[in-house]
Design a protein around this motif. Sequence first.
Motif, mmCIF file in Angstrom:
data_model
loop_
_atom_site.group_PDB
_atom_site.id
_atom_site.type_symbol
_atom_site.label_atom_id
_atom_site.label_comp_id
_atom_site.label_asym_id
_atom_site.label_seq_id
_atom_site.Cartn_x
_atom_site.Cartn_y
_atom_site.Cartn_z
ATOM 1 N N PRO A 286 18.715 1.500 12.101
ATOM 2 C CA PRO A 286 19.881 0.732 11.676
ATOM 3 C C PRO A 286 19.520 -0.488 10.809
ATOM 4 N N MET A 287 18.232 -0.696 10.502
ATOM 5 C CA MET A 287 17.804 -1.923 9.826
ATOM 6 C C MET A 287 17.337 -1.678 8.389
ATOM 7 N N ASP A 288 17.793 -0.567 7.799
ATOM 8 C CA ASP A 288 17.452 -0.266 6.407
ATOM 9 C C ASP A 288 15.951 -0.328 6.174
ATOM 10 N N ASN A 289 15.214 0.349 7.058
ATOM 11 C CA ASN A 289 13.754 0.425 6.907
ATOM 12 C C ASN A 289 13.392 1.534 5.938
ATOM 13 N N ASN A 290 12.439 1.255 5.070
ATOM 14 C CA ASN A 290 11.901 2.292 4.202
ATOM 15 C C ASN A 290 10.740 2.999 4.885
ATOM 16 N N ALA A 291 10.730 4.315 4.771
ATOM 17 C CA ALA A 291 9.573 5.120 5.159
ATOM 18 C C ALA A 291 9.157 5.917 3.927
ATOM 19 N N PHE A 292 7.862 6.150 3.791
ATOM 20 C CA PHE A 292 7.335 6.813 2.605
ATOM 21 C C PHE A 292 6.478 8.003 3.011
ATOM 22 N N LEU A 293 6.845 9.172 2.503
ATOM 23 C CA LEU A 293 6.042 10.375 2.711
ATOM 24 C C LEU A 293 5.208 10.607 1.465
ATOM 25 N N LEU A 294 3.894 10.630 1.644
ATOM 26 C CA LEU A 294 2.964 10.872 0.541
ATOM 27 C C LEU A 294 2.378 12.266 0.696
ATOM 28 N N ARG A 295 2.419 13.048 -0.370
ATOM 29 C CA ARG A 295 1.877 14.413 -0.328
ATOM 30 C C ARG A 295 0.892 14.613 -1.467
ATOM 31 N N CYS A 296 -0.318 15.029 -1.103
ATOM 32 C CA CYS A 296 -1.322 15.386 -2.101
ATOM 33 C C CYS A 296 -0.895 16.677 -2.773
ATOM 34 N N ARG A 297 -0.792 16.675 -4.086
ATOM 35 C CA ARG A 297 -0.266 17.827 -4.804
ATOM 36 C C ARG A 297 -1.254 18.986 -4.859
ATOM 37 N N SER A 298 -2.540 18.713 -4.673
ATOM 38 C CA SER A 298 -3.519 19.794 -4.730
ATOM 39 C C SER A 298 -3.778 20.438 -3.375
ATOM 40 N N THR A 299 -3.693 19.662 -2.291
ATOM 41 C CA THR A 299 -4.010 20.210 -0.964
ATOM 42 C C THR A 299 -2.788 20.375 -0.073
ATOM 43 N N GLY A 300 -1.690 19.676 -0.367
ATOM 44 C CA GLY A 300 -0.516 19.711 0.491
ATOM 45 C C GLY A 300 -0.587 18.780 1.681
ATOM 46 N N ASP A 301 -1.689 18.068 1.830
ATOM 47 C CA ASP A 301 -1.825 17.119 2.937
ATOM 48 C C ASP A 301 -0.760 16.026 2.823
ATOM 49 N N GLN A 302 -0.204 15.612 3.978
ATOM 50 C CA GLN A 302 0.877 14.633 3.970
ATOM 51 C C GLN A 302 0.592 13.467 4.915
ATOM 52 N N VAL A 303 0.915 12.273 4.439
ATOM 53 C CA VAL A 303 0.767 11.043 5.213
ATOM 54 C C VAL A 303 2.105 10.312 5.188
ATOM 55 N N LEU A 304 2.516 9.804 6.345
ATOM 56 C CA LEU A 304 3.746 9.022 6.445
ATOM 57 C C LEU A 304 3.400 7.554 6.638
ATOM 58 N N ILE A 305 4.009 6.700 5.824
ATOM 59 C CA ILE A 305 3.875 5.254 5.994
ATOM 60 C C ILE A 305 5.113 4.747 6.716
ATOM 61 N N ASP A 306 4.940 4.263 7.927
ATOM 62 C CA ASP A 306 5.969 3.693 8.796
ATOM 63 C C ASP A 306 6.974 4.733 9.303
ATOM 64 N N ALA A 307 6.727 5.208 10.526
ATOM 65 C CA ALA A 307 7.687 6.069 11.234
ATOM 66 C C ALA A 307 8.732 5.154 11.865
#
Length: 217
Positions: free
Chosen positions: A30-51
Amino acid sequence: MTYSGDVATGGPTDVRELDRLTVTKVSVGPMDNNAFLLRCRSTGDQVLIDAANEAPRLLDLAGEAGLSTVVTTHQHMDHWVALEEVVAATGARSLVHVDDAEGLPIPSETLRDGDTVAVGDCTLEVIHLVGHTPGSIALLYRDPAGIPHLFTGDSLFPGGVGNTHQDPAAFASLINDVEQKLFDRLPDETWVYPGHGKDTTLGAERPEVPTWRARGW
């Protein structure tokens, strides 16, 4: 479509396709928090910044590819409400700066200034910014084919540094770290992705740093 970084809680994501990395920005309530999903385009690996919150939405965003890592930018609860559920569902590593680790609900691997976090073939540099919390961090991606990209949590926003709760020592620490570790090291075109609200660039904010320092917040 051109990435703007303008997202709203309950609204659509905004996606930025870099040469090697895809950045997906989402706002959760409810606090307008941003979360960012980063995906490596060559491997498909994904990292989330702030759950930050809305675990089902973050898990849907990650999709079948899942997550290898969740990085928490600092210990304030609004940035990790969904952390336990997301980690349990994906088996992802949980990373946080060592000085904020005790504030999280689950055991986490710890980070220090200068450490790196892999997103497949891409690398994020950990930058420790003391003041908003003892262990606040920014994450820097130096795009080999473009501009730097900086995920600042609650340490830097359009219009100023993060809240230091009228503590002069904390403000001095944060403004010094932000000036020396970010503005002094990185070019104007560096794109800034903050923990709440709209994006900015270091160039847009740089002329105002003396004003921030003078006003004390």
